[in-house]
Scaffold this active site. Structure first.
Site, PDB file in Angstrom:
ATOM      1  N   GLY A 159      45.783  34.551  40.277  1.00  0.00           N
ATOM      2  CA  GLY A 159      46.227  35.922  40.054  1.00  0.00           C
ATOM      3  C   GLY A 159      45.240  36.932  40.602  1.00  0.00           C
ATOM      4  O   GLY A 159      44.526  36.662  41.570  1.00  0.00           O
ATOM      5  N   ALA A 208      40.999  41.371  38.761  1.00  0.00           N
ATOM      6  CA  ALA A 208      40.739  42.066  37.501  1.00  0.00           C
ATOM      7  C   ALA A 208      40.985  41.143  36.308  1.00  0.00           C
ATOM      8  O   ALA A 208      40.167  41.059  35.380  1.00  0.00           O
ATOM      9  CB  ALA A 208      41.619  43.311  37.400  1.00  0.00           C
ATOM     10  N   VAL A 209      42.104  40.438  36.339  1.00  0.00           N
ATOM     11  CA  VAL A 209      42.399  39.496  35.245  1.00  0.00           C
ATOM     12  C   VAL A 209      41.495  38.276  35.348  1.00  0.00           C
ATOM     13  O   VAL A 209      41.081  37.719  34.322  1.00  0.00           O
ATOM     14  CB  VAL A 209      43.890  39.092  35.281  1.00  0.00           C
ATOM     15  N   GLY A 210      41.142  37.885  36.562  1.00  0.00           N
ATOM     16  CA  GLY A 210      40.231  36.753  36.743  1.00  0.00           C
ATOM     17  C   GLY A 210      38.902  36.961  36.028  1.00  0.00           C
ATOM     18  O   GLY A 210      38.336  36.029  35.453  1.00  0.00           O
ATOM     19  N   GLU A 254      41.732  31.328  41.555  1.00  0.00           N
ATOM     20  CA  GLU A 254      42.420  31.509  42.837  1.00  0.00           C
ATOM     21  C   GLU A 254      42.907  32.949  42.881  1.00  0.00           C
ATOM     22  O   GLU A 254      43.936  33.288  42.297  1.00  0.00           O
ATOM     23  CB  GLU A 254      43.587  30.521  42.961  1.00  0.00           C
ATOM     24  N   CYS A 263      49.322  35.778  48.569  1.00  0.00           N
ATOM     25  CA  CYS A 263      47.880  36.047  48.472  1.00  0.00           C
ATOM     26  C   CYS A 263      47.165  35.859  49.799  1.00  0.00           C
ATOM     27  O   CYS A 263      46.112  36.464  50.038  1.00  0.00           O
ATOM     28  CB  CYS A 263      47.242  35.169  47.399  1.00  0.00           C
TER      29      CYS A 263
END
Length: 513
Positions: free
Chosen positions: A188, A191-193, A210, A244
């Protein structure tokens, strides 16, 4: 106790029974997963159509076909991947059994993404199953129809305790991340990583991230611009640009910008007709939030091709932007949509500088006939991958590790890389309770003499395979000498000499290879 906590506890309890250890069990589960992909092809295609507007053929090509290949490879190679891996020895360990033994990590959390809701969620699952882990699967709530199908149908094919599917939004994901896992695999945004990594750090849980980033595409003015633009157009606008590893922007010299725009315009018409909105193989933006984000990125840029949109349909036409600069709004974040900015540079020197001044991308694309130029870009930049003269296709090569570096991610997967990433590579050394005289060099008192012997035994590397070949050579040479002596009276000296020379040449060839 929350639903998520119960699911994780069940998975761990089931894993601790040891049922995933036998390779036969793993292969059975992998074959069940393959059967799921085959028998539920229609439901999968319908869900992706409702989520992303993708055609059934597009779903098979970009979602399930690669998964089928990955499963087939894992089934075929699992015994080889899971076998002990002998390693180089020192003189001190020459008589010992020394090897690396892959073993399961435990319970893995897989958090999928919405842009390819099946491929990027189930491909890590293939590696997790092959490596002997349990896995909790969390599909993206944004691709809600795919998530629902996965939740309802996957447990009918896989062990529902070992491989549960957990659906829900942010709160459910946060609750999952509070639990202790043995590995977290996330696909994803960056920021969420960061949040995933922060949550995993509380349990010292390793992560694979990833992510993505702005993948540049440099076009050399001397390359075949028509072919380059054809491949770039395909790589950029497939899945409506929501990939991506899609080319995020083009770098080229001002003298070819107009030609690049014209060629891409032709390819858009060829691939998606004069009206992409009505063409079944051109999808839709996932939701209105992302639609509005993309429309906002157009501000301040000059549209050279496309630019049409329909918010009610979440439709944005394939769009090319010209005369973009590094300060333009569209260059401030990963685009993740069908907008293709063109930035002009004076040549490869400025292109390399432009790339290196920014975060490391997931992939760098370069189109050129000049092999030296391609090698120079490889040597002077850093990215998760580099692909010359095509787009996206490195993702299909299972032997290549797929992953980012820096802000574009950490860790890699595909094929054996998935197996190794989701295994603990355990170091094993088995000694005999013999040869204590040799071992005495390490016991106190430590003297200069013992240090000298230790230096010899510890630092001298031994190629056991070569030693075996030398031993075989010696045996063969002795046998040859014996045969020559026995035949000495029967054959003339020239024949004996020729036979001996042939034997020596054969033995040397064997030794060196």
């Amino acid at each position: 106790m929350s639903r998520e906590q119960l699911v994780v506890q069940r998975a761990r309890k089931s894993f601790q029974t040891g049922k995933t250890k036998p390779l036969e069990y793993r292969i059975h589960q992998l074959k069940n997963l393959l059967r799921f992909m085959s028998e539920r092809r229609g439901e999968i295609a319908d869900a992706v159509k409702r989520d992303l507007g993708k055609s059934a053929h597009g779903t098979e090509l970009f979602e399930t076909l690669g998964l089928e290949g990955e499963i087939g490879l894992s089934v075929e190679k699992l015994a080889e991947w899971a076998a002990p891996r002998p390693v180089e020895k020192s003189l001190l360990t020459i008589s010992d059994e020394v090897y690396v033994q892959p073993e399961p990590l435990g319970v893995v959390l897989i958090i999928g993404a919405w842009n390819y809701p099946w491929a990027v969620t189930l491909q890590p699952l293939v590696g997790a199953i092959a490596a002997g882990n349990a896995a909790v699967i969390k599909p993206s709530e944004v691709s809600s129809h795919s998530a629902k199908v996965m939740e309802e149908l996957l447990p009918q094919y896989l062990d529902k305790d070992l491989y549960p599917v957990v659906t829900g939004g942010v709160s459910e994901t946060q609750e999952l991340l509070k639990q202790r896992f043995d590995h977290v695999f996330y696909t994803g945004s960056g920021a969420v990583g960061k949040l995933v990594m922060e949550a995993a750090a509380r349990h010292l849980t390793p992560v694979t991230l990833e992510l993505g980033g702005k993948s540049p595409c440099y076009i050399d003015k001397d390359c075949d611009i028509r072919v380059a633009c054809r491949r770039i157009t395909w790589g950029k606008f497939v899945n409506c640009g929501q990939t991506c590893i899609a080319p995020d922007f083009i770098l080229c010299e001002p003298c070819i910008q107009s030609r690049v725009i014209e060629e891409i315009k032709k390819c858009i018409k060829e691939f998606y007709t004069d009206n992409p909105e009505t063409f079944e193989d051109y999808g839709r933006i996932i939701n209105q939030r992302h639609f509005k984000r993309l429309v906002a990125l157009l501000e301040g840029s000059t549209v050279a091709v496309g630019g049409d949109s329909d918010e009610s349909q979440c439709y944005i036409a394939p769009t090319v932007l010209k005369d973009v600069t590094g300060e333009s709004k569209v260059m401030k974040e990963e685009i993740f949509g069908p907008l293709l900015p063109i930035i002009t540079v004076s040549g490869v020197d400025e292109a390399i500088q432009f790339i290196n001044e920014r975060e490391k991308p997931l992939v760098i694309y370069i189109f050129s006939h000049d092999n030296k130029l391609i090698k120079r870009v490889i040597a002077e930049t850093s990215s998760g991958a580099l692909l010359a003269n095509d787009c996206l296709v490195h993702f299909t090569v299972s032997a290549l590790p797929f992953g980012g570096v820096g802000n574009s991610g950490m860790g890699c997967y595909h094929g054996r890389h998935s197996f190794d990433r989701l295994s603990h590579l355990r170091s094993c050394l088995i000694k005999q309770l013999k040869m204590e005289g040799v071992n005495s060099m390490r016991y106190p008192p430590h003297t200069a003499k013992k240090l000298g012997w230790a230096r010899f035994f510890l630092l001298k590397r031994v190629n056991v395979g070569r030693l075996r070949r030398v031993a075989l050579l010696a045996t063969f040479a002795g046998l040859a000498a014996f045969v020559v002596q026995v035949k000495e009276l029967k054959y003339p000296s020239s024949v004996r000499r020729a036979a001996t020379e042939f034997a020596l040449i054969w033995a040397m060839c064997y030794l060196t290879h």
